[in-house]
Scaffold this motif. Structure first.
Motif, mmCIF file in Angstrom:
data_model
loop_
_atom_site.group_PDB
_atom_site.id
_atom_site.type_symbol
_atom_site.label_atom_id
_atom_site.label_comp_id
_atom_site.label_asym_id
_atom_site.label_seq_id
_atom_site.Cartn_x
_atom_site.Cartn_y
_atom_site.Cartn_z
ATOM 1 N N GLY A 219 10.466 22.662 26.611
ATOM 2 C CA GLY A 219 11.814 23.213 26.493
ATOM 3 C C GLY A 219 11.792 24.655 26.023
ATOM 4 N N ASP A 220 11.027 24.920 24.986
ATOM 5 C CA ASP A 220 10.929 26.276 24.450
ATOM 6 C C ASP A 220 9.693 26.332 23.548
ATOM 7 O OD1 ASP A 220 11.112 28.663 23.096
ATOM 8 O OD2 ASP A 220 13.291 28.581 22.897
ATOM 9 N N PHE A 287 12.551 18.342 30.176
ATOM 10 C CA PHE A 287 13.463 17.239 30.477
ATOM 11 C C PHE A 287 12.866 16.383 31.572
ATOM 12 C CE2 PHE A 287 17.408 15.447 32.332
ATOM 13 C CZ PHE A 287 17.975 14.933 31.177
ATOM 14 N N ARG A 336 21.611 18.685 34.870
ATOM 15 C CA ARG A 336 21.157 19.533 33.775
ATOM 16 C C ARG A 336 22.268 20.459 33.308
ATOM 17 N NH1 ARG A 336 17.017 24.387 34.345
ATOM 18 N NH2 ARG A 336 18.424 24.647 36.081
ATOM 19 N N ALA A 339 24.301 18.555 31.035
ATOM 20 C CA ALA A 339 23.654 18.240 29.761
ATOM 21 C C ALA A 339 23.541 19.479 28.889
ATOM 22 C CB ALA A 339 22.278 17.639 30.018
ATOM 23 N N GLU A 340 23.355 20.618 29.526
ATOM 24 C CA GLU A 340 23.099 21.843 28.775
ATOM 25 C C GLU A 340 24.384 22.567 28.400
ATOM 26 O OE1 GLU A 340 20.530 24.387 30.949
ATOM 27 O OE2 GLU A 340 19.004 24.354 29.403
ATOM 28 N N ARG A 341 25.475 22.128 28.996
ATOM 29 C CA ARG A 341 26.716 22.871 28.820
ATOM 30 C C ARG A 341 27.035 23.057 27.336
ATOM 31 N NH1 ARG A 341 31.295 20.426 32.211
ATOM 32 N NH2 ARG A 341 30.943 18.833 30.637
ATOM 33 N N ALA A 342 27.083 24.300 26.923
ATOM 34 C CA ALA A 342 27.307 24.589 25.504
ATOM 35 C C ALA A 342 28.764 24.938 25.268
ATOM 36 C CB ALA A 342 26.415 25.742 25.075
ATOM 37 N N LYS A 343 29.180 24.744 24.025
ATOM 38 C CA LYS A 343 30.577 24.988 23.667
ATOM 39 C C LYS A 343 30.797 26.426 23.205
ATOM 40 C CE LYS A 343 30.792 21.453 20.799
ATOM 41 N NZ LYS A 343 31.377 20.725 19.681
ATOM 42 N N LYS A 344 29.962 27.341 23.645
ATOM 43 C CA LYS A 344 29.986 28.691 23.081
ATOM 44 C C LYS A 344 31.372 29.329 23.099
ATOM 45 C CE LYS A 344 25.270 29.674 23.990
ATOM 46 N NZ LYS A 344 24.383 30.166 24.999
ATOM 47 N N ILE B 92 15.470 23.469 20.314
ATOM 48 C CA ILE B 92 15.227 23.197 21.727
ATOM 49 C C ILE B 92 16.514 22.630 22.310
ATOM 50 C CG2 ILE B 92 13.635 22.074 23.328
ATOM 51 C CD1 ILE B 92 12.029 23.453 21.243
ATOM 52 N N LEU B 94 17.550 21.163 25.041
ATOM 53 C CA LEU B 94 17.621 19.868 25.722
ATOM 54 C C LEU B 94 17.126 18.696 24.875
ATOM 55 C CD1 LEU B 94 16.621 20.865 29.355
ATOM 56 C CD2 LEU B 94 18.779 19.898 28.616
ATOM 57 N N THR B 143 22.493 16.436 22.561
ATOM 58 C CA THR B 143 21.500 17.512 22.632
ATOM 59 C C THR B 143 22.004 18.723 21.859
ATOM 60 O OG1 THR B 143 22.451 18.354 24.667
ATOM 61 C CG2 THR B 143 20.630 16.800 24.891
ATOM 62 N N GLY B 145 21.856 21.675 22.710
ATOM 63 C CA GLY B 145 22.516 22.605 23.633
ATOM 64 C C GLY B 145 24.021 22.455 23.659
ATOM 65 N N THR B 146 24.521 21.273 23.263
ATOM 66 C CA THR B 146 25.963 21.079 23.279
ATOM 67 C C THR B 146 26.629 21.617 22.011
ATOM 68 O OG1 THR B 146 25.787 18.902 22.269
ATOM 69 C CG2 THR B 146 25.749 18.983 24.669
ATOM 70 N N LEU B 147 25.817 22.058 21.038
ATOM 71 C CA LEU B 147 26.384 22.606 19.800
ATOM 72 C C LEU B 147 26.675 24.089 19.972
ATOM 73 C CD1 LEU B 147 24.001 21.025 17.132
ATOM 74 C CD2 LEU B 147 26.251 20.235 17.825
ATOM 75 N N SER B 148 27.568 24.597 19.137
ATOM 76 C CA SER B 148 27.852 26.026 19.166
ATOM 77 C C SER B 148 26.767 26.766 18.382
ATOM 78 C CB SER B 148 29.206 26.295 18.523
ATOM 79 O OG SER B 148 29.118 26.008 17.149
#
Lengths: 344, 262
Positions: A219-220, A287, A336, A339-344, B92, B94, B143, B145-148
């Motif tokens: 992932g990173d 993933f 993906r 799943a990756e969608r962020a709440k920014k 990470i 995911l 995950t 990634g769903t957090l701010s």
């Protein structure tokens, strides 16, 4: 500090959670393709036990490799030498038994060590040079491919090593790795190895800390390192696992067919990757699923056997694979993004 | 006189002929927020690297609890309880929240080859620890990634605190965030402070620093140019000092003239 429940957070419905699983798309794909070929079947055998025995045999060898390749891909790397390693290992075993006249068990052990060492070499070069594993293993792929042909011809004068059945202990090894059971359907025992590898791979990935590390590394890698994950060792371990599995499959095939073709396994590396991707692995790493990869291997098995049972020209196998891959990648990309969608 | 939790005294760092830091003296007390302010190129990054163990100073002393130490790696700093939170470099996306929380330090149960992660424990700890940071995640399986951005940082901070950090270094934690998210981060800082952690807040934003800081160090061109304590400085004074008073006045004058000319 006072806290209040986040009103924006709604626990997803069971159906949504199931659909977000990486295996979900593959499972739907496998069922559809099974139904498709059941419809086009000309032999009347496809949906019967005999037909299932045929495609599960194909899926088994593909599946064992797809699971370990999936783990490697989740760890963010590729191994293009995985296919040719199957051939190399079979040849090593064949040569050790028929030319060096080593004891069969010792030869199997040495073949596995050979596999582990190639994996170590791949992994070490990747983490040391920081080159993309695509390039490093492409080099290994061609080196092995050249050696397979050149070395075998030099030593035996042919492009095939065979005649293992005379070795002492061959019967026992054959029973463990290559015999068929449940007559007259002829289920191959490699199915049990496949199921075992799938369970093991899935257990490691979801239940152990190594699984967390693999996902994190893919992932990173930087973030994983900052968190204290041994990034290099995790990657090297994955390469060794893939090569070891390839050696194992090579040994299985060499025993099953009582020999090995020097060109065996070439091109298979992509089939493994396709199975892993169809099973929900991201090409970018971080993933994926071991069970998904096994389902991906089943799809390949069903398609290859289905095409021949439908009396279609088997030259279409690869076109079919291409189509499946494209469909799977489209679905996975969509998943993906969700799943990756962020709440920014 | 209290003993600082962490103290730099006369620290200098050179890279070849470039003097990146010279004669830096900084005190960090537990339960206080120590702000290090400076513009780009002021030497903030070098200072972070010295504090977090990535670089070792050439001159001066580094003490923890009044005892001199030499840190040679980030791992060594971590072992002494100094945790550095790099902006978006430690999670990470995911991977689930609880896996991120325990990454590299997974709690295990079982024997030998059957050892597996104690998921129930990991999830529960993650949930309660984040609750203490003021975040109710409910489902640690989500995950990251769903957090701010601010929530992700809270995960990293609560992880550092849970694993025994005593000094928390935050490198420009608010720089890339919107007003609301920055507020979340400032809250995180205050939570850490209230738990007795010595927080080092590195920023170029004096307004953010003033809202949470107890003591302020101004860095410019590798030197400590000024330092204040909260009770002795107003927000305007801090802003002015940060912008280099005279320069700011000149800029104001210039902008005013430009406005009149139009």
């Amino acid at each position: 500090m006072e806290t209040k429940p986040d009103e924006r957070f709604v626990k997803p419905k069971l159906s949504t959670r199931v659909m977000r699983r990486p295996e979900f798309g593959a499972l739907i794909g496998a069922l559809s393709i099974f139904v498709l070929f059941a419809y086009f079947d000309q032999s009347g055998q496809f949906v019967k036990l005999g037909g299932i025995a045929r495609w599960t045999d194909v899926a088994s060898t593909e599946g064992i490799m797809a699971v370990v390749v999936a783990l490697l891909m989740i760890g963010g790397e590729f191994d293009l030498s995985a296919g040719v390693m199957v051939g190399s290992s079979g040849l090593v075993l064949g040569l050790l038994v028929t030319k060096v006249h080593l004891n069969l068990y010792l030869a199997i052990l040495l073949t596995l060590i050979f596999g582990g060492l190639i994996g170590l070499l791949n992994g070490y070069l990747v983490v040391k040079t920081k080159l993309p594993s695509f390039v490093v293993t492409l080099a290994t792929f061609f080196l092995l491919r050249g050696f397979n042909l050149g070395f075998v011809q030099l030593w035996t004068g042919t492009v095939r090593v065979d005649g293992l059945h005379n070795a002492k202990g061959y019967e026992g090894v054959y029973r463990a790795l290559a015999t068929t059971v449940w007559a007259p359907n002829q289920f191959n025992v490699d199915i049990f190895w496949w199921i075992g590898v799938t369970i093991l791979g899935s257990w490691v990935l979801t239940q152990t800390k190594i699984g967390s590390w693999i996902t994190a590394v893919g992932g990173d890698a930087n973030a994983a390192r900052n968190s204290g994950v041994p990034v290099r060792n995790t990657k090297i371990g994955l390469f060794i696992t893939v090569s070891l599995a390839a050696s194992f499959v090579g040994i299985m095939q060499c025993i099953k067919f009582d020999g090995m073709q020097a060109s065996q396994g070439v091109g298979e590396e992509f089939t493994y990757i396709i199975a892993a991707v169809v099973g929900g692995c991201l090409l970018t790493g971080g993933f994926g699923s071991a069970i998904g990869a096994s389902i991906g291997a089943s799809i390949i098995g069903i398609a290859f056997i289905g095409i021949s049972f439908a009396n279609w020209n088997t030259d279409w196998n690869y076109a079919f694979l291409g189509g499946i891959l494209f469909a799977a990648v489209s679905v996975n990309t969509y998943i993906r993004r969700r799943a990756e969608r962020a709440k920014k | 006189m209290r003993t600082p939790l962490l103290q730099l005294k006369g620290v200098s760092k050179r890279f070849g002929s470039v003097i990146a830091l010279s004669d830096i003296t900084i005190d960090v007390f537990p339960g206080e927020v120590t702000c290090i302010l400076g513009d780009n190129g002021a030497g903030k990054s070098t200072l972070i690297k010295v504090l977090s163990g990535s670089h070792t100073q050439d001159e001066g002393t580094f003490s923890i609890d009044g005892e001199e130490v030499v840190l040679t790696s980030p791992r060594a700093a971590l072992d002494k309880g100094i945790a550095t939170v790099f902006q978006d470099l430690a999670t990470i996306p995911l991977l689930s929240i609880w896996r991120n929380f325990f990454l590299g330090r997974e709690p295990e149960k079982g024997f030998g080859p059957f050892k597996k992660i104690d998921k129930a424990l990991a999830k529960e700890v993650t949930r309660t620890q984040l609750l203490e940071m003021g975040i109710d995640i409910r489902d640690p399986e989500q995950t990251v990634g769903t957090l701010s951005g601010g929530e992700r940082q809270a995960v990293v901070i609560s992880r550092a605190l849970y694993f025994g950090a005593r000094v928390l270094i935050l490198d420009e934690p608010t720089s890339a965030l919107g007003v609301k998210q920055a507020g979340r981060v400032l809250k995180n800082i205050l939570v850490a402070k209230s738990r007795g952690i010595g927080v080092i807040f590195i920023t170029h934003n004096p307004s953010h620093a003033y809202m949470v800081g107890d003591r302020f160090y101004l860095l410019n061109r590798g030197k400590l140019v000024n330092s204040f304590e909260k009770e002795n400085v107003s927000r305007e004074e801090l802003l002015r000092a940060m912008a280099g008073g005279a320069e700011l006045a000149a800029l104001e004058h210039e902008l005013k003239n430009a406005g009149e000319a139009q």
